[in-house]
Design an enzyme around this catalytic site. Sequence first.
Site, PDB file in Angstrom:
ATOM      1  N   GLN A  71      42.957  47.399  37.854  1.00  0.00           N
ATOM      2  CA  GLN A  71      42.018  46.455  37.666  1.00  0.00           C
ATOM      3  C   GLN A  71      41.332  46.558  36.322  1.00  0.00           C
ATOM      4  O   GLN A  71      41.400  47.539  35.696  1.00  0.00           O
ATOM      5  CB  GLN A  71      41.148  46.674  38.809  1.00  0.00           C
ATOM      6  N   HIS A  72      40.754  45.320  36.045  1.00  0.00           N
ATOM      7  CA  HIS A  72      39.597  45.139  35.103  1.00  0.00           C
ATOM      8  C   HIS A  72      40.204  45.039  33.655  1.00  0.00           C
ATOM      9  O   HIS A  72      39.578  44.652  32.905  1.00  0.00           O
ATOM     10  CB  HIS A  72      38.735  46.404  35.122  1.00  0.00           C
ATOM     11  N   ASP A 235      44.971  47.035  42.171  1.00  0.00           N
ATOM     12  CA  ASP A 235      45.600  48.328  42.832  1.00  0.00           C
ATOM     13  C   ASP A 235      44.830  48.899  44.220  1.00  0.00           C
ATOM     14  O   ASP A 235      45.660  49.099  45.049  1.00  0.00           O
ATOM     15  CB  ASP A 235      45.683  49.503  41.848  1.00  0.00           C
TER      16      ASP A 235
END
Length: 467
Positions: A71-72, A235
């Site tokens: 992520q991110h 995830d």
Amino acid sequence: MTLVAGVDSSTQNCKVVIRDADSGAPVRSGRAGHPPGTEVDPVRWWEAMRAAIARAGGLDGVAAISVAGQQHGLIALDSAGHVVRPALMWNDTRSAGAAGDLVREVGAEVYAKRTGTVPVASFTAAKLRWLRDHEPGNAAKVAAVALPHDWLTWRLRGFGPAGAGPLGPELGELVTDRSDASGTAYWSPFTGAYDEELLELALGHPAVLPRVLGPAERAGTVAGTPIAVGPGAGDNAAAALGLDAARGDVVVSIGTSGTVFAVTGHPTRDETGTVAGFADATGQFLPLIATLNAARVLDAVAGLLDVTHEELGLLALDAPPGAGGVVLQPYFEGERTPNLPDATATLFGLTLASATRPALARAAFEGMLCGLADGLDAIRGQGVEADRVLLIGGAAQNAAVQRIAAQTFEPPVVVPRPGEYVADGAAAQAAWVLAEARPRWPLSVAAEPPPDHRPVIRHQYARYAAL
């Protein structure tokens, strides 16, 4: 047999699993490594995914595929679809100051109300502000912002800069899902829409953002094939799907870092920033906390005592619950939950009687697990049910971790067999896309330690929390 494929593009490598869509039985798999570092050219992720697919025997016979990813991470694209600069990954902390600036300008309470989260260094909005402040020339080139799984899905479908994808740089074809969008700090789980004002506050100008697909909505097809492509997921949300987690399930993952997340039917907001109010991959929500110190706590103390992890566990089980009063506050490299980036580890309660190898070993396990249990309390404080704990991650297979977890957590503990739960969740999503019904693949259990809650463990740890 109908086959589906799931991809886990994680920090360190890319894993691909191919499963039977009906039973979930594994058929074949493959993996490939990612380069080290906290910024990476996304093309390396694309190359690794292609290599992992090839090592899994290719996509012959596969009817659908979904991509889950870390992520991110920030992938900034220009108007021609080129990557503006190497992707900044979730674990790149240079954006900590930028996150603080955003919170000061907007307010933590307002951020939580609008996005369910309060930005920290890992979130995409913070990375965009860092780009704006430190690389204004690159920021000015940004025409679209994608997350790792968004960009890989886009490339898989045949899009990309001229010469790299047969369908060209159609930025409007970028897609994502609600779980990954919820980690940007400019998408709202309350409205299901982007908060364009917060995006512009971070980047300095508007940009194309990926269209947010529903849990089983098709993104398209793999370039040149009829293979359906699912929306993908972040995830943790993919892992929850791979575990078939439902309301009442809390997933505690013990890896290098630790995470605690739960499936719930309502969005959460925590203005303290302790609990991130993410969405999940099923249409529900996934409040999450993260700790920096998990299995590394055991690594440190095992090294100090010059024993293996198995030997450390045997030593720990020689000491009583509570370790004779010895408490390890395990902030070896600072901590995120609670937010104490400059903290260090501290050992409390040593006496001549308790200064033993078993007590120190036990304190390591209890300290690590109490940090995660504090995170569970924070999630429960958001009105989330916790009927059982699903304990996963490499350290979860240690017998001492299992037994001491059953003494630390109030809900019963279940330890699933080791698996690639993120990739499995992506495969389950691909099966969902095909059948238009969420698959219910069986969860294989490795251990169910008898419930043995010992309040002394948490009570002792709490005595030193304020210090």
